[in-house]
Write a protein that holds these residues in place. Structure first.
Motif, mmCIF file in Angstrom:
data_model
loop_
_atom_site.group_PDB
_atom_site.id
_atom_site.type_symbol
_atom_site.label_atom_id
_atom_site.label_comp_id
_atom_site.label_asym_id
_atom_site.label_seq_id
_atom_site.Cartn_x
_atom_site.Cartn_y
_atom_site.Cartn_z
ATOM 1 N N GLU A 81 0.815 -1.211 0.000
ATOM 2 C CA GLU A 81 0.000 0.000 0.000
ATOM 3 C C GLU A 81 0.847 1.258 0.000
ATOM 4 O O GLU A 81 2.043 1.231 0.323
ATOM 5 N N LEU A 82 0.203 2.371 -0.361
ATOM 6 C CA LEU A 82 0.817 3.689 -0.331
ATOM 7 C C LEU A 82 0.022 4.610 0.583
ATOM 8 O O LEU A 82 -1.209 4.506 0.648
ATOM 9 N N LEU A 83 0.697 5.487 1.269
ATOM 10 C CA LEU A 83 0.032 6.595 1.948
ATOM 11 C C LEU A 83 0.190 7.801 1.042
ATOM 12 O O LEU A 83 1.315 8.201 0.719
ATOM 13 N N ILE A 84 -0.938 8.364 0.611
ATOM 14 C CA ILE A 84 -0.932 9.453 -0.365
ATOM 15 C C ILE A 84 -1.438 10.735 0.272
ATOM 16 O O ILE A 84 -2.483 10.738 0.934
ATOM 17 N N ARG A 85 -0.681 11.815 0.104
ATOM 18 C CA ARG A 85 -1.163 13.136 0.496
ATOM 19 C C ARG A 85 -2.107 13.594 -0.603
ATOM 20 O O ARG A 85 -1.688 13.845 -1.730
ATOM 21 N N VAL A 86 -3.395 13.678 -0.285
ATOM 22 C CA VAL A 86 -4.425 13.875 -1.303
ATOM 23 C C VAL A 86 -4.454 15.327 -1.773
ATOM 24 O O VAL A 86 -4.597 16.253 -0.983
ATOM 25 N N ALA A 87 -4.331 15.504 -3.087
ATOM 26 C CA ALA A 87 -4.455 16.827 -3.696
ATOM 27 C C ALA A 87 -5.863 17.055 -4.223
ATOM 28 O O ALA A 87 -6.351 18.192 -4.241
ATOM 29 N N ALA A 88 -6.512 15.978 -4.657
ATOM 30 C CA ALA A 88 -7.887 16.084 -5.166
ATOM 31 C C ALA A 88 -8.552 14.720 -5.078
ATOM 32 O O ALA A 88 -7.893 13.679 -5.198
ATOM 33 N N SER A 89 -9.852 14.734 -4.862
ATOM 34 C CA SER A 89 -10.643 13.503 -4.837
ATOM 35 C C SER A 89 -11.799 13.633 -5.824
ATOM 36 O O SER A 89 -12.370 14.713 -5.976
ATOM 37 N N ALA A 119 -6.071 11.807 -6.478
ATOM 38 C CA ALA A 119 -4.776 12.141 -7.057
ATOM 39 C C ALA A 119 -3.981 12.860 -5.981
ATOM 40 O O ALA A 119 -4.545 13.606 -5.178
ATOM 41 N N GLY A 120 -2.699 12.627 -5.949
ATOM 42 C CA GLY A 120 -1.889 13.257 -4.920
ATOM 43 C C GLY A 120 -0.439 12.850 -4.990
ATOM 44 O O GLY A 120 0.046 12.379 -6.039
ATOM 45 N N ILE A 121 0.247 12.999 -3.878
ATOM 46 C CA ILE A 121 1.688 12.769 -3.802
ATOM 47 C C ILE A 121 1.976 11.676 -2.780
ATOM 48 O O ILE A 121 1.440 11.696 -1.668
ATOM 49 N N VAL A 122 2.790 10.717 -3.157
ATOM 50 C CA VAL A 122 3.128 9.616 -2.258
ATOM 51 C C VAL A 122 3.882 10.156 -1.053
ATOM 52 O O VAL A 122 4.906 10.837 -1.191
ATOM 53 N N ASP A 123 3.369 9.853 0.129
ATOM 54 C CA ASP A 123 4.022 10.248 1.372
ATOM 55 C C ASP A 123 4.954 9.143 1.857
ATOM 56 O O ASP A 123 6.086 9.397 2.269
ATOM 57 N N SER A 124 4.469 7.897 1.812
ATOM 58 C CA SER A 124 5.280 6.758 2.229
ATOM 59 C C SER A 124 4.723 5.498 1.586
ATOM 60 O O SER A 124 3.586 5.470 1.116
ATOM 61 N N ALA A 125 5.535 4.467 1.566
ATOM 62 C CA ALA A 125 5.145 3.208 0.922
ATOM 63 C C ALA A 125 5.317 2.054 1.892
ATOM 64 O O ALA A 125 6.263 2.016 2.689
ATOM 65 N N GLY A 126 4.393 1.091 1.818
ATOM 66 C CA GLY A 126 4.496 -0.102 2.636
ATOM 67 C C GLY A 126 5.520 -1.066 2.066
ATOM 68 O O GLY A 126 6.040 -0.877 0.955
ATOM 69 N N THR A 127 5.802 -2.092 2.813
ATOM 70 C CA THR A 127 6.788 -3.078 2.369
ATOM 71 C C THR A 127 6.326 -3.746 1.079
ATOM 72 O O THR A 127 5.135 -3.948 0.848
#
Length: 230
Positions: free
Chosen positions: A36-44, A73-81
């Motif tokens: 999974e990804l944690l995404i900083r959301v720019a738009a939904s 849509a947004g920017i990846v903040d962190s990624a899971g294993t």
């Protein structure tokens, strides 16, 4: 350096119902699990499936409370294993998960398999409007109808979200497109690439088909060489 927040704002529901069941409240910041990804959301994006989930009428099984929203849509903040195709800072768009929930928040967790790099030609808002409807159009054309270059397709409601994507995807695949639309949208649908656009309020969609593409059954004319109706 951006200060890391442990709480974020999200649009959630604690019960199913009308729009007034949606509340904006603070929730704990999620962490991405494996894949999974944690995404900083720019738009939904907002779609009719969001209303179905909110009303408890969706075929998707969900548990309350939940954060609404699937397209983002947004920017990846962190990624899971196990995630190797994206890294923090990457700009992405897509769908959160198979439950179609979680996007109406400042940060959202999404399956890495359900997002892609944001096209530079699309703003964050434009990118967030596309995922579910674009995938729906693609699946109907190529997974279900099995359209191929040189074939023809009839697309009803071509000025709508799914229809508009279907017209463009079909033309890119060199499929001949017959489309129906209302009088205010005829030029718009032509601009999307449709070969023949029919004003459904004044013309039967069968009429523009040339004689070689028509046959008659029980006094009803049909386009015989149109491979699929969408």
């Amino acid at each position: 350096m951006r200060k890391r927040r442990h709480k974020l704002k999200a649009a959630r529901i604690h019960r199913f119902g009308a729009p007034d069941v949606v509340v904006v409240e603070e929730v704990p910041r999620p962490a991405p699990a494996a894949g999974e990804l944690l995404i900083r959301v720019a738009a939904s994006g907002v779609g009719p499936w969001d209303a179905l989930i909110r009303e408890g009428k969706s075929a998707v099984r969900v548990s309350l409370p939940l954060i609404l929203g699937a397209d983002l849509a947004g920017i990846v903040d962190s990624a899971g294993t196990g995630v190797i195709q994206f890294k923090p800072g990457d700009e992405v768009f897509g769908v959160t998960n198979k439950q179609f929930c979680g996007a109406y928040a400042e940060y959202a967790v999404a399956s890495a398999q359900m997002v892609a790099a944001r096209p530079r030609s699309l703003s964050f808002v434009e990118a967030a409007s596309a995922p579910v409807v674009a995938v729906t159009a693609y699946e109907m054309l190529f997974d279900y109808a099995q359209m191929k270059a040189g074939q023809a397709v009839l697309i009803h409601g071509a000025a709508g979200n799914v229809g508009g994507h279907a017209v463009q995807l079909a033309k890119q695949a060199q499929v001949q497109v017959f489309a129906t639309a209302g009088p205010a949208d005829l030029d718009y649908v032509r601009g999307l690439g449709a070969d023949i656009v029919v004003n459904y309020k004044t013309t039967k969609f069968e009429e523009p088909c040339p004689p070689s593409m028509r046959y008659s059954t029980r006094s009803e004319e049909r386009c015989s060489n149109v491979h699929s109706v969408f």
